[in-house]
Design a protein around this motif. Structure first.
Motif, mmCIF file in Angstrom:
data_model
loop_
_atom_site.group_PDB
_atom_site.id
_atom_site.type_symbol
_atom_site.label_atom_id
_atom_site.label_comp_id
_atom_site.label_asym_id
_atom_site.label_seq_id
_atom_site.Cartn_x
_atom_site.Cartn_y
_atom_site.Cartn_z
ATOM 1 N N ALA A 54 0.259 -1.212 0.335
ATOM 2 C CA ALA A 54 0.157 -0.069 0.232
ATOM 3 C C ALA A 54 0.827 0.980 0.269
ATOM 4 C CB ALA A 54 -0.752 -0.053 1.396
ATOM 5 N N PHE A 55 0.442 2.402 -0.150
ATOM 6 C CA PHE A 55 0.867 3.709 -0.494
ATOM 7 C C PHE A 55 -0.233 4.157 0.446
ATOM 8 C CE2 PHE A 55 3.067 2.543 -3.954
ATOM 9 C CZ PHE A 55 4.207 3.253 -3.454
ATOM 10 N N LEU A 56 0.178 5.758 1.068
ATOM 11 C CA LEU A 56 -0.157 6.622 2.052
ATOM 12 C C LEU A 56 -0.345 7.170 1.981
ATOM 13 C CD1 LEU A 56 0.127 4.966 5.490
ATOM 14 C CD2 LEU A 56 -1.919 4.084 4.256
ATOM 15 N N ALA A 57 -0.971 8.147 1.655
ATOM 16 C CA ALA A 57 -1.341 9.700 2.087
ATOM 17 C C ALA A 57 -1.355 10.579 2.909
ATOM 18 C CB ALA A 57 -2.587 10.770 0.458
ATOM 19 N N LEU A 58 -0.234 11.224 3.339
ATOM 20 C CA LEU A 58 -0.621 11.624 4.995
ATOM 21 C C LEU A 58 -0.550 13.323 4.842
ATOM 22 C CD1 LEU A 58 2.155 9.443 5.816
ATOM 23 C CD2 LEU A 58 0.371 9.107 6.434
ATOM 24 N N ASP A 59 -1.928 13.877 5.470
ATOM 25 C CA ASP A 59 -1.706 14.876 5.622
ATOM 26 C C ASP A 59 -0.898 16.031 6.370
ATOM 27 O OD1 ASP A 59 -2.465 15.228 8.443
ATOM 28 O OD2 ASP A 59 -4.960 15.480 7.842
ATOM 29 N N PRO A 60 -0.566 17.235 6.494
ATOM 30 C CA PRO A 60 0.760 17.927 7.505
ATOM 31 C C PRO A 60 1.063 17.697 8.710
ATOM 32 C CG PRO A 60 0.405 19.497 5.827
ATOM 33 C CD PRO A 60 -0.886 18.025 5.679
ATOM 34 N N GLY A 61 -0.592 17.124 9.123
ATOM 35 C CA GLY A 61 -0.030 16.618 11.000
ATOM 36 C C GLY A 61 0.605 15.069 10.292
ATOM 37 N N GLY A 62 -0.019 14.710 9.699
ATOM 38 C CA GLY A 62 0.769 12.739 10.043
ATOM 39 C C GLY A 62 -0.551 11.787 10.268
ATOM 40 N N GLN A 63 -1.680 13.005 9.904
ATOM 41 C CA GLN A 63 -2.955 11.399 9.345
ATOM 42 C C GLN A 63 -2.809 11.150 7.902
ATOM 43 O OE1 GLN A 63 -5.123 11.839 12.273
ATOM 44 N NE2 GLN A 63 -3.324 12.663 13.756
ATOM 45 N N VAL A 64 -3.832 9.486 8.160
ATOM 46 C CA VAL A 64 -3.845 9.228 6.406
ATOM 47 C C VAL A 64 -5.084 9.637 6.618
ATOM 48 C CG1 VAL A 64 -4.624 6.953 6.068
ATOM 49 C CG2 VAL A 64 -2.735 6.951 7.628
ATOM 50 N N VAL A 65 -5.004 10.211 4.700
ATOM 51 C CA VAL A 65 -6.114 10.850 4.184
ATOM 52 C C VAL A 65 -6.302 9.804 2.817
ATOM 53 C CG1 VAL A 65 -6.150 13.138 5.656
ATOM 54 C CG2 VAL A 65 -4.807 12.661 3.294
ATOM 55 N N GLY A 66 -5.675 8.853 2.213
ATOM 56 C CA GLY A 66 -6.194 8.271 1.433
ATOM 57 C C GLY A 66 -5.373 7.020 1.804
ATOM 58 N N VAL A 67 -5.305 5.686 0.981
ATOM 59 C CA VAL A 67 -4.562 4.893 0.449
ATOM 60 C C VAL A 67 -5.278 4.027 -0.663
ATOM 61 C CG1 VAL A 67 -6.677 3.105 2.665
ATOM 62 C CG2 VAL A 67 -4.061 2.345 2.104
ATOM 63 N N ILE A 68 -3.343 3.278 -1.226
ATOM 64 C CA ILE A 68 -4.119 2.518 -2.397
ATOM 65 C C ILE A 68 -3.937 1.528 -2.162
ATOM 66 C CG2 ILE A 68 -2.125 3.711 -3.643
ATOM 67 C CD1 ILE A 68 -3.546 2.654 -6.545
ATOM 68 N N GLY A 69 -3.990 0.657 -1.588
ATOM 69 C CA GLY A 69 -3.829 -0.948 -2.240
ATOM 70 C C GLY A 69 -3.738 -2.309 -2.958
ATOM 71 N N PHE A 70 -2.492 -2.698 -3.460
ATOM 72 C CA PHE A 70 -2.876 -3.466 -4.399
ATOM 73 C C PHE A 70 -1.979 -5.417 -4.662
ATOM 74 C CE2 PHE A 70 1.257 -1.090 -2.742
ATOM 75 C CZ PHE A 70 2.557 -2.076 -3.196
ATOM 76 N N ARG A 71 -2.419 -6.131 -5.456
ATOM 77 C CA ARG A 71 -1.709 -7.495 -4.905
ATOM 78 C C ARG A 71 -0.771 -7.563 -6.251
ATOM 79 N NH1 ARG A 71 -4.894 -12.327 -7.130
ATOM 80 N NH2 ARG A 71 -6.508 -10.948 -8.174
ATOM 81 N N THR A 72 0.099 -8.361 -5.350
ATOM 82 C CA THR A 72 1.445 -9.151 -6.658
ATOM 83 C C THR A 72 1.225 -10.385 -6.101
ATOM 84 O OG1 THR A 72 2.487 -8.839 -4.315
ATOM 85 C CG2 THR A 72 2.499 -6.284 -5.786
ATOM 86 N N PRO A 73 2.374 -11.095 -7.248
ATOM 87 C CA PRO A 73 2.463 -12.404 -6.452
ATOM 88 C C PRO A 73 2.812 -12.885 -5.280
ATOM 89 C CG PRO A 73 3.042 -11.979 -9.085
ATOM 90 C CD PRO A 73 3.478 -10.748 -7.877
ATOM 91 N N GLN A 74 2.933 -12.049 -4.375
ATOM 92 C CA GLN A 74 3.633 -11.511 -2.738
ATOM 93 C C GLN A 74 2.666 -11.938 -2.258
ATOM 94 O OE1 GLN A 74 5.502 -10.186 -5.781
ATOM 95 N NE2 GLN A 74 6.210 -12.337 -5.765
ATOM 96 N N GLY A 75 1.081 -11.377 -2.559
ATOM 97 C CA GLY A 75 0.066 -10.899 -1.706
ATOM 98 C C GLY A 75 -0.696 -9.908 -2.346
ATOM 99 N N ALA A 76 -1.456 -9.596 -1.467
ATOM 100 C CA ALA A 76 -1.838 -8.523 -1.552
ATOM 101 C C ALA A 76 -2.511 -7.560 -0.030
ATOM 102 C CB ALA A 76 -4.149 -9.264 -1.694
ATOM 103 N N PHE A 77 -2.753 -6.028 -0.482
ATOM 104 C CA PHE A 77 -2.754 -5.099 0.693
ATOM 105 C C PHE A 77 -4.218 -5.717 1.289
ATOM 106 C CE2 PHE A 77 -5.731 -1.927 1.951
ATOM 107 C CZ PHE A 77 -4.300 -1.759 3.684
ATOM 108 N N VAL A 78 -5.093 -6.424 1.136
ATOM 109 C CA VAL A 78 -5.686 -6.472 2.253
ATOM 110 C C VAL A 78 -6.889 -8.000 1.726
ATOM 111 C CG1 VAL A 78 -8.466 -6.791 2.736
ATOM 112 C CG2 VAL A 78 -7.144 -4.891 3.045
ATOM 113 N N GLY A 79 -5.863 -9.211 1.990
ATOM 114 C CA GLY A 79 -5.530 -10.427 1.779
ATOM 115 C C GLY A 79 -6.309 -11.099 2.669
#
Length: 196
Positions: A54-79
């Motif tokens: 996954a990649f996260l988007a963090l606002d200037p205060g460090g809060q998570v405001v976005g996420v993109i997860g992905f799947r590869t042959p090694q596994g998935a963000f939510v598997g």
């Protein structure tokens, strides 16, 4: 106008709960019948998420405001595994949930990764955060030698279709399923591909 965010590859232990909540806010309506109740769904997502997928988007205060997860042959963000389902939902709950979730499964073509979900917090939408997350993933996939990024967009999600069109994805097919309609509330998915 782009929002000032920093993009981070991976999820720190202290960010797992926020990433799980954001993912559930976006996909809970679709997955709720199968993955609910919410407290169990959040426990499952936190348990199984692979931080490096996954990649996260963090606002200037460090809060998570976005996420993109992905799947590869090694596994998935939510598997997760059947054992993970059993640990959260019990034996009977795991049995029917594993069958319902198998309806969503799709093969991973050689040389490709699949986007496992893109979500932006309501207060950060319309500010380019989703595009920044997608571009970070695309750049990473290219650097890792993958040949394509694949994703599905559920019928009616015109904003997602527009974003992915703008990023250069092409519509490569349509999948229709009565089972997904019965279980998850949607029948049609647009398959999209970005050759790298």
């Amino acid at each position: 106008m782009s929002r000032a965010v920093s993009i981070q590859h991976g999820i720190a232990p202290s960010q797992r709960a926020a990433a799980a909540c954001l993912y559930w806010q976006a996909f809970g309506r679709k997955l709720g019948r199968v993955m609910g109740p919410e407290r169990r769904a959040l426990a499952f997502i936190e348990r199984v998420m692979l931080p490096g997928h996954a990649f996260l988007a963090l606002d200037p205060g460090g809060q998570v405001v976005g996420v993109i997860g992905f799947r590869t042959p090694q596994g998935a963000f939510v598997g997760g595994t059947y054992e993970d389902l059993q640990a959260v939902y019990g034996r009977l709950g795991a049995l029917w949930r594993s069958r319902a979730l198998s309806v969503l499964a799709q093969d991973l073509p050689v040389g490709a990764i699949i986007v496992d979900g893109l979500v932006v917090a309501p207060e950060a939408r319309g500010q380019g955060v989703g595009a920044q997350l997608a571009e970070a993933l695309i750049g990473w996939a290219r650097g890792e030698g993958y040949r394509a990024v694949l994703l599905d967009v559920v019928e009616g999600n015109t904003q997602a279709l527009e974003l992915y069109d703008w990023l250069g994805f092409r519509r490569s097919g349509i999948r229709r399923s009565r089972l997904t309609k019965a279980i998850y509330g949607f029948r049609t998915c647009h398959e999209m591909t970005l050759p790298l």
